[in-house]
Design a protein around this motif. Structure first.
Motif, PDB file in Angstrom:
ATOM      1  N   HIS A   1      96.107 -90.146  68.504  1.00  0.00           N
ATOM      2  CA  HIS A   1      97.134 -91.095  68.946  1.00  0.00           C
ATOM      3  C   HIS A   1      97.962 -90.504  70.078  1.00  0.00           C
ATOM      4  N   GLN A   2      98.453 -91.377  70.954  1.00  0.00           N
ATOM      5  CA  GLN A   2      99.273 -90.901  72.069  1.00  0.00           C
ATOM      6  C   GLN A   2     100.516 -90.148  71.575  1.00  0.00           C
TER       7      GLN A   2
ATOM      8  N   ASP B   1      96.363 -97.182  82.323  1.00  0.00           N
ATOM      9  CA  ASP B   1      97.774 -97.376  81.950  1.00  0.00           C
ATOM     10  C   ASP B   1      98.339 -98.452  82.867  1.00  0.00           C
TER      11      ASP B   1
ATOM     12  N   THR C   1      97.236 -84.312  84.554  1.00  0.00           N
ATOM     13  CA  THR C   1      96.471 -84.069  83.332  1.00  0.00           C
ATOM     14  C   THR C   1      95.862 -82.674  83.464  1.00  0.00           C
TER      15      THR C   1
ATOM     16  N   ALA D   1      94.206 -89.987  73.433  1.00  0.00           N
ATOM     17  CA  ALA D   1      95.080 -90.925  74.136  1.00  0.00           C
ATOM     18  C   ALA D   1      96.073 -90.180  75.027  1.00  0.00           C
ATOM     19  N   GLY D   2      96.891 -90.927  75.747  1.00  0.00           N
ATOM     20  CA  GLY D   2      97.777 -90.344  76.736  1.00  0.00           C
ATOM     21  C   GLY D   2      98.872 -89.475  76.140  1.00  0.00           C
ATOM     22  N   HIS D   3      99.323 -88.498  76.931  1.00  0.00           N
ATOM     23  CA  HIS D   3     100.484 -87.659  76.612  1.00  0.00           C
ATOM     24  C   HIS D   3     100.258 -86.733  75.415  1.00  0.00           C
ATOM     25  N   VAL D   4      99.022 -86.496  75.044  1.00  0.00           N
ATOM     26  CA  VAL D   4      98.711 -85.593  73.927  1.00  0.00           C
ATOM     27  C   VAL D   4      98.740 -84.149  74.422  1.00  0.00           C
TER      28      VAL D   4
ATOM     29  N   CYS E   1      97.707 -85.727  79.533  1.00  0.00           N
ATOM     30  CA  CYS E   1      97.414 -84.789  78.447  1.00  0.00           C
ATOM     31  C   CYS E   1      97.460 -83.357  78.962  1.00  0.00           C
TER      32      CYS E   1
END
Length: 259
Positions: free
Chosen positions: A153-154, A68, A102, A135-138, A120
């Motif tokens: 997808h994030q 990131d 995470t 992906a990030g923030h899932v 995540c």
């Protein structure tokens, strides 16, 4: 139990009964719970907090800095619960300033070549099959199963007890208790088999199916469907879990049934 061919930073906290095979690198600021096995050629970077009785197979990389460009070197973590298995070449990035962490829950199975990006949150008893890219923030809720080679997808959320078909492109939220398949990803029914295996009664499964008939089979928009559900179906924790999931969705939910 710890090979002298591995490098363990002297500040790492290693629990009782931990086995570490040759050629593994464990950096500073790492905690590993008792009874965990770590195979050869594993790299565990600073910020890892690994629970008890985990199994980490060769080639895994845990708590590397996030991919990131906004990351500025802040101190963040990867937290992994107890009894979780991480297979070959899995990569798990630590958090960013957003969530700081995470998280992977307990009793999970991450199969070979899975990637879990920064920030995540993966719940308990989750199975993520080979080569899934997250992906990030899932957010992946408890008991979800994600089929191999899927890409998420994030900022997507995957609901509890859901099952996603292999090779799926997951661009929208997947509501709880559902099966998701096809392209674009769509409702493919209630995950009845999985729910039965986890002790859900036939009556509860039928009730969940009734909820999704309003949402996905009656040609109603989501707002109207939720109103109809609350008027026509009795309040249960399953109904409310679905309603709250749909209402709180920021990316929107997957499509209804497509012939």
């Amino acid at each position: 139990m710890i090979s002298n061919l591995s490098h363990i930073n002297e500040s790492a906290a290693i629990g009782e009964g931990v086995q570490i095979d040759p050629f593994t690198m464990i950096h500073e600021d790492v905690v590993i719970g008792e009874g965990t096995w770590i195979g050869s050629n594993v790299t565990i970077f600073p910020g890892a907090r690994i629970g008890k009785n985990c199994k980490i197979f060769p080639g895994a990389v845990i708590s590397a800095i996030p991919q990131d460009l906004k990351f500025q070197g802040e101190e963040t973590l990867v937290e992994i619960g107890d009894n979780t298995t991480i297979r070959e070449c899995v990569t798990i990035s630590r958090g960013t300033i957003d969530k700081k962490t995470t998280k992977i829950g307990s009793n999970c199975l991450l199969m070979a070549y899975v990637h879990i990006a920064h920030d995540c949150i993966v719940g308990n008893n989750v199975i993520i099959a080979n080569s899934v890219q997250v992906a990030g923030h899932v957010i992946v809720d408890d008991w979800a199963i994600i089929g191999g080679s899927s890409a998420i997808h994030q900022f997507v959320k995957v609901g509890m007890h859901s099952m996603i078909s292999g090779g799926s492109l997951v661009r929208k939220d997947v509501p709880p208790f559902t099966k998701a398949a096809r392209e674009p990803l769509s409702y493919a029914g209630v995950n009845s088999l999985g729910l039965r295996r986890r002790g859900f009664s036939s009556e509860t499964i039928s009730h969940i199916q009734d909820v999704y008939r309003f949402l996905f089979l009656n040609s109603l928009n989501n707002s109207r469907a939720l109103e109809e559900i609350e008027v026509n179906l009795p309040a249960t924790k399953e109904r409310d879990e679905i309603v709250n999931f749909i209402r709180s969705s920021e990316r929107g939910v997957m499509k209804g049934y497509i012939n």
